[in-house]
Design an enzyme around this catalytic site. Structure first.
Site, short mmCIF file in Angstrom:
data_model
loop_
_atom_site.label_atom_id
_atom_site.label_comp_id
_atom_site.label_asym_id
_atom_site.label_seq_id
_atom_site.Cartn_x
_atom_site.Cartn_y
_atom_site.Cartn_z
N ARG A 27 0.86 -1.20 0.00
CA ARG A 27 0.00 0.00 0.00
C ARG A 27 0.89 1.24 0.00
O ARG A 27 2.00 1.20 0.53
CB ARG A 27 -0.94 0.00 1.21
CG ARG A 27 -1.94 -1.15 1.13
CD ARG A 27 -2.91 -1.11 2.29
NE ARG A 27 -3.58 -2.39 2.38
CZ ARG A 27 -4.90 -2.57 2.29
NH1 ARG A 27 -5.71 -1.55 2.15
NH2 ARG A 27 -5.43 -3.78 2.38
N HIS A 35 12.43 -2.23 -3.64
CA HIS A 35 11.59 -2.38 -4.83
C HIS A 35 12.30 -3.28 -5.83
O HIS A 35 13.50 -3.12 -6.08
CB HIS A 35 11.31 -1.01 -5.45
CG HIS A 35 10.39 -1.09 -6.61
ND1 HIS A 35 9.02 -1.25 -6.47
CD2 HIS A 35 10.64 -1.11 -7.95
CE1 HIS A 35 8.47 -1.34 -7.66
NE2 HIS A 35 9.43 -1.27 -8.58
N GLY A 70 5.47 9.95 -3.47
CA GLY A 70 5.22 9.38 -4.79
C GLY A 70 5.23 7.86 -4.76
O GLY A 70 5.41 7.23 -3.71
N ASP A 117 7.27 4.96 -5.47
CA ASP A 117 8.64 4.46 -5.70
C ASP A 117 9.54 5.55 -6.28
O ASP A 117 10.37 5.28 -7.16
CB ASP A 117 8.62 3.23 -6.62
CG ASP A 117 7.76 2.11 -6.05
OD1 ASP A 117 7.80 1.90 -4.82
OD2 ASP A 117 7.05 1.45 -6.82
#
Ligand code: GAR
Length: 194
Positions: free
Chosen positions: A96, A114, A148, A150
């Site tokens: 989320r 990520h 934002g 990532d």
């Protein structure tokens, strides 16, 4: 930081990155303590892992929303992390989007891993995006979290090749091998700067 830094970890899935952080702490290569693990998915394996280590594992109430992270839930998470006196918040497969109510309580103290070489392939299923785009290289990125998707300042990256016969799953598995080395190392880097 003179005391042992206190980590709060947020995740939605298996928790293999959380495991790598725990393992690095156990091995003495990361000087920190995981003091709480929080998940928006009540039966996520990350919570089971935490319980098996004797670490408090708690469910985040997102008010029934499937993907949204409501402001009230973010404020409640921030309050809980404060109660645990957390120094650094690590997102480890947390699906989320973190926004102001939580970000403002932990400025420059929330980081994320990520599964791509950002700024390429932000968002969900980045490994699948890389395969579908015909990329020849991918990897993983640890970055500070901003408002934002990532987009926050990058702390470090690791690269892996995308092989001709890769499926989304085989690429993700190769990326995860690197994630499990990169994340503990980048946490050390951040903690040294606090
Ligand atoms: C990891 O590959 C992580 O990079 C990714 O989810 C996976 C979680 O695995 N995160 C994202 O895609 C965030 N947008 P894990 O639960 O085994 O650590």
């Amino acid at each position: 930081m003179s005391k042992v830094p206190r980590l709060g970890i947020l995740g939605s899935g298996s928790g293999s990155n959380c495991q790598s952080i725990y393992d690095a702490i156990q091995a003495g290569t990361l000087n920190a303590e995981i003091v709480v693990v929080l998940s928006d998915i009540p039966d996520a394996f990350i919570l089971e892992r935490a319980r098996s280590w004797g670490v408090p594992a708690e469910v985040i109430d997102c008010g029934g929303f499937k993907t949204k992270f409501p402001d009230e839930s973010q404020a409640a998470v921030a309050a809980r992390l404060k109660e645990y006196d957390v120094d650094l918040v690590c997102l480890a497969g947390f699906m989320r989007l973190v926004k102001a109510p939580l970000l403002n309580e932990f400025p420059n103290r929330i980081i994320n891993i990520h599964p791509s070489l950002l700024p390429n392939f932000p968002g969900l299923h980045a490994w699948e995006q890389a395969v579908n785009a015909g990329a020849t290289e991918s990897g993983c990125t640890v970055h500070y979290v901003d408002a934002g998707m990532d987009t926050g300042p990058i702390l470090g990256q690791a690269r892996v090749p995308v092989l001709p016969n890769d499926t989304a799953a085989s690429l993700h598995a190769r990326i995860q091998v690197e994630e499990h080395k990169l994340y503990p190392a980048m946490i050390t880097k951040v903690l040294e700067s606090l």
